[in-house]
Design an enzyme around this catalytic site. Structure first.
Site, mmCIF file in Angstrom:
data_model
loop_
_atom_site.group_PDB
_atom_site.id
_atom_site.type_symbol
_atom_site.label_atom_id
_atom_site.label_comp_id
_atom_site.label_asym_id
_atom_site.label_seq_id
_atom_site.Cartn_x
_atom_site.Cartn_y
_atom_site.Cartn_z
ATOM 1 N N GLY A 40 -11.963 3.515 24.626
ATOM 2 C CA GLY A 40 -11.297 4.139 23.492
ATOM 3 C C GLY A 40 -10.683 3.144 22.530
ATOM 4 C CD GLN A 99 8.424 12.370 13.591
ATOM 5 O OE1 GLN A 99 9.076 11.742 14.422
ATOM 6 N NE2 GLN A 99 7.136 12.657 13.770
ATOM 7 C CG HIS A 132 7.956 15.425 3.529
ATOM 8 N ND1 HIS A 132 7.541 16.698 3.184
ATOM 9 C CD2 HIS A 132 9.098 15.594 4.272
ATOM 10 C CE1 HIS A 132 8.368 17.598 3.692
ATOM 11 N NE2 HIS A 132 9.318 16.953 4.356
ATOM 12 C CG ASP A 171 11.353 23.243 1.238
ATOM 13 O OD1 ASP A 171 11.439 22.446 0.280
ATOM 14 O OD2 ASP A 171 10.478 23.140 2.111
ATOM 15 C CE LYS A 194 11.070 25.802 4.150
ATOM 16 N NZ LYS A 194 9.650 25.561 3.884
ATOM 17 N NE ARG A 196 10.856 23.480 7.807
ATOM 18 C CZ ARG A 196 9.614 23.886 7.741
ATOM 19 N NH1 ARG A 196 9.057 24.451 8.810
ATOM 20 N NH2 ARG A 196 8.905 23.734 6.643
ATOM 21 C CG ASP A 224 1.130 20.670 9.855
ATOM 22 O OD1 ASP A 224 -0.046 20.752 10.285
ATOM 23 O OD2 ASP A 224 2.020 20.085 10.480
ATOM 24 C CB THR A 228 6.066 27.177 5.932
ATOM 25 O OG1 THR A 228 6.665 26.689 7.126
ATOM 26 C CG2 THR A 228 7.110 27.197 4.822
#
Length: 316
Positions: A40, A99, A132, A171, A194, A196, A224, A228
């Site tokens: 791999g 993240q 993002h 959002d 909203k 989560r 994604d 949502t």
């Protein structure tokens, strides 16, 4: 024309986009052998000289993201050991970007970790689209050209001449982009609140703005799982809105996203080719290419000029 010392190579994540970029630049796509050992492990061999060349590696962080991330690292190491002059990363979709902060104790800031790894591995520059969180640029100690697909998307929407549009931010995080699009389209603006309960799940609690009898245009940086978006669409319909137009830069599309977006109250889904989408998608989908945008950024980096000249309506 750009110098013959500029070499563009593609990872395995989106070779079609790399081909389009090279077509825009009038350059051939560089020859590189990418393969895997039985265990791999990734293998890379450049099949042409890159000594003292400005190398551009096109690799988007699509599924399987970790495989594409490690493959890019191997390509970078091979380029560095082959005496490339600079190693420039063209990463249309920067993975791990959700993240970018600690939302709970003992969580990682993975977007910073990825930036550190790419920089340590030898990156000279990164070109990306619609992060993002724009603050991720500050995670790098190298230049980052943060482009936006907003101009591309807004030009397409303007040609559609939608009656009674209202731009909706799903959002608070996308409010600035939604407001910019509303100004471009000379349309009103609404925002949805909203919560989560967990990752990839959301519940609409409030809508700020009058959507009844209007055609909502939802602008997102990525889609994604699609859950949502469907929640937002159904929440707008409950408040008397017309069918919805969805716009997003990055079609991440995990799980049953394609099926979810084939929704009777979604009139169209406008995406870019920052990530290659499966051919078996709904005819509701319309894909815009970011190849010209990325090729112009490469051209400016090599020939001089201002990246801000690529932003018709202002940068991100």
């Amino acid at each position: 024309m750009i110098s013959d010392n500029v070499k563009i190579f593609s990872g395995s994540s989106n070779p079609q986009l790399a081909e389009r970029i090279c077509g825009e630049l009038g350059r051939p796509l560089g020859r590189v052998k990418l393969s895997r050992f039985k265990s791999g492990e990734h293998y890379c061999l450049y099949e042409e000289t890159i000594r003292n060349c400005d190398v551009f590696l096109v690799q988007t962080f699509s599924h399987p993201i970790n495989e594409h991330f490690v493959e890019l690292l191997v390509m970078m190491d091979a380029a560095k050991r082959a005496s490339a002059k600079t190693i420039n990363l063209v990463i249309p979709y920067y993975g791990y970007s959700r993240q970018e902060r600690k939302a709970a104790p003992r969580e990682p800031i993975s977007a910073k970790m990825v930036a550190d790894v790419l920089t340590t591995a030898g990156a000279s520059r990164m070109i990306t689209i619609d992060l993002h969180a724009p603050a991720i640029q500050g995670f790098f100690n190298i230049p980052v050209d943060h482009l936006t697909a907003l101009d591309l998307i807004s030009d397409y929407i303007r040609k559609k001449q939608i009656s009674d549009p209202i731009v909706v931010s799903p959002d608070a995080g996308r409010a600035t982009t939604a407001e910019n699009l509303a100004n471009i389209l000379n349309a009103p603006f609404a925002i949805m609140i909203k919560k989560r309960p967990e990752h990839n799940k959301s519940v609409i609690t409030h809508v700020i703005g009058e959507v009844e009898g209007r055609t909502p245009i939802i602008i997102e940086d990525l889609i994604d799982t699609g859950s949502t978006i469907v929640n937002v669409v159904e929440g707008l319909k409950e408040r008397g809105a017309n069918d919805v137009l969805i716009c997003a830069t990055h079609p991440v599309f995990s799980g049953p996203a394609l099926q979810r977006l084939d929704h009777p109250n979604i009139m169209e889904v406008v995406l870019t080719d920052s990530i290659a989408i499966p051919p078996e998608h709904s005819n509701r989908f319309h894909v815009l290419s970011v190849a010209e945008l990325l090729s112009n950024a490469i051209r400016i980096n090599m020939s001089g000029g201002s990246i801000s000249s690529l932003f018709k309506y202002g940068g991100v």
